[in-house]
Design an enzyme around this catalytic site. Sequence first.
Site, short mmCIF file in Angstrom:
data_model
loop_
_atom_site.label_atom_id
_atom_site.label_comp_id
_atom_site.label_asym_id
_atom_site.label_seq_id
_atom_site.Cartn_x
_atom_site.Cartn_y
_atom_site.Cartn_z
N ILE A 36 35.05 -44.66 -86.43
CA ILE A 36 35.25 -43.30 -86.93
C ILE A 36 36.59 -43.15 -87.65
O ILE A 36 36.78 -42.22 -88.41
CB ILE A 36 35.13 -42.28 -85.79
CG1 ILE A 36 36.18 -42.52 -84.70
CG2 ILE A 36 33.73 -42.34 -85.15
CD1 ILE A 36 36.25 -41.41 -83.63
N LYS A 37 37.52 -44.04 -87.40
CA LYS A 37 38.85 -44.02 -88.04
C LYS A 37 39.43 -42.61 -88.11
O LYS A 37 39.95 -42.19 -89.14
CB LYS A 37 38.79 -44.67 -89.42
CG LYS A 37 38.45 -46.17 -89.37
CD LYS A 37 38.62 -46.87 -90.71
CE LYS A 37 38.38 -48.37 -90.64
NZ LYS A 37 36.98 -48.78 -90.33
#
Lengths: 308, 308
Positions: A104-105
């Site tokens: 998801i960073k």
Amino acid sequence: MISKLIEKIQKTNAPIVVGLDPTMAMIPEQLKAKAFAEFGETLEGAAEAFWQFNKAIVDSVYDLIPCVKPQIAMYEQLGIPGLIVYKKTVDYCREKGLLVLGDIKRGDIGSTSAAYAVGHLGTIQIGSNTYAPFAEDFATVNPYLGTDGVEPFLKVCREEDKGIFVLVKTSNPSSGEFQDRLIDGRPLYEHVGEKVEEWGSTCMDGAYSNVGAVVGATYPEMGAALRKLMPHTYILVPGYGAQGGKGEDLKAFFNEDGLGAIVNSSRGIIAAWKQEAYAQYGEANFAEASRAAVIAMREDIQNALSSK
Amino acid sequence: MISKLIEKIQKTNAPIVVGLDPTMAMIPEQLKAKAFAEFGETLEGAAEAFWQFNKAIVDSVYDLIPCVKPQIAMYEQLGIPGLIVYKKTVDYCREKGLLVLGDIKRGDIGSTSAAYAVGHLGTIQIGSNTYAPFAEDFATVNPYLGTDGVEPFLKVCREEDKGIFVLVKTSNPSSGEFQDRLIDGRPLYEHVGEKVEEWGSTCMDGAYSNVGAVVGATYPEMGAALRKLMPHTYILVPGYGAQGGKGEDLKAFFNEDGLGAIVNSSRGIIAAWKQEAYAQYGEANFAEASRAAVIAMREDIQNALSSK
């Protein structure tokens, strides 16, 4: 959570995470046609094709690997129907006994990072009920905002036995633009790596911490330096296969005990049927091609590690 | 797209973006009770409360402001029901004539950033149909991965007349940990700022580019330096109000023409009813308290700018 990952790696003898990053181009025509027949040429139809594709691949490879890494961007690209399939994929993989690393960073200022941490790894109280909205086991986190952006994730890691992998040196060609710049004589990614080790010291789980690092397979020399700098940090290694990283390059990321790294392949596994090496499987047997690609990747890594 | 924002700023005389970042704690009891009565104490119930809260505030302030900034983390925290309300909020604000800046802080390697760019700002082709999945006008972007992570957003900005704001110097206390470190004698945030100006040169839209920068109100001196360094870059200034930034601090972010910056306030506006200054409105009139807070913020900024 990292100890659960290590246990599964040892059981499967495969320090491999399969990236579930579907694109329409890699999904067999028959599967797309069926999804469109049911839902039309809509976001729902595309999402259904993603789901059937993921499910077939997971069914084919789940016994070989410890972990999958769905890339949420691919699902977010299809709006709400895509995100529903992201969640469905997370749930299905967990049912199959796989650990799930949500790629998801995310990363924001403290109070906002707390919302991401709760939504993806933690639980939220609504009145008298408790929910785990996305319920991944691990998530990737962007460090640009510093400690107070990461701390809410650490809190959830400690309280709910979850894990994160912080971007340190990414696999892409431009990663050096900021990450390699020298600060007090050392590249930024080493400074970030030092922080990762420090953050991890508050979340130990056996010999390693629940705070891992992302270091691209495309930069093996930097990987070797980071391996030494972060002795208690598991390294997630993207960039193997389609992005150019080779088995031989992976040695640098592992410790002497054969642990310390887990290698991601996405297109190389899930789109194996489109590669010449697996052409004999044909479009209809795409999931079996993925299984063969996992076995070949496992062998490639084992060969590299045994020559270490 | 930046020229549309400027036009709306000039029309409203309010370089203000209202952050739609609801939390359960700031939603009046009556509104929560109604949502829970309909949907139970569930993620759906909480999301419904967010929606009713947003709608009332948007209805109360939309004529005063050019733009809103929903923070997607607050919605993602509620899983799929939350994201459905995020999308509903985006659509509703656009119907009311507001520009929508999705505070998503996404960023990844090129092929993955392309998926985020398409999902939030662009369009996707499914068979013979075209969809705009989230359809914000602007989005915030994290620069840690360098040019190839940003380029897919630039492409969408050019092709679909959209805009981005890249994180340069964030408003949080730990932002200096990496962003302030000196590289060749200058802080990292200045190097990022230079890149923002360079990226923007490929997306000009009048005197300013469609590539803006995020610079926290909490760091006015750095804001002044960045203002000079990025003459064609609009600055999104978070951190005013609840995070400690004051009207006087904002001058540094604006150009002599009174343009060049837009100031965000989230809690300061949407949770105004909980502040002593707006206590006379009472819980039931929370949306009117928000309107009063927007008017006070507008005056505060106008005073600061007129003394510039």
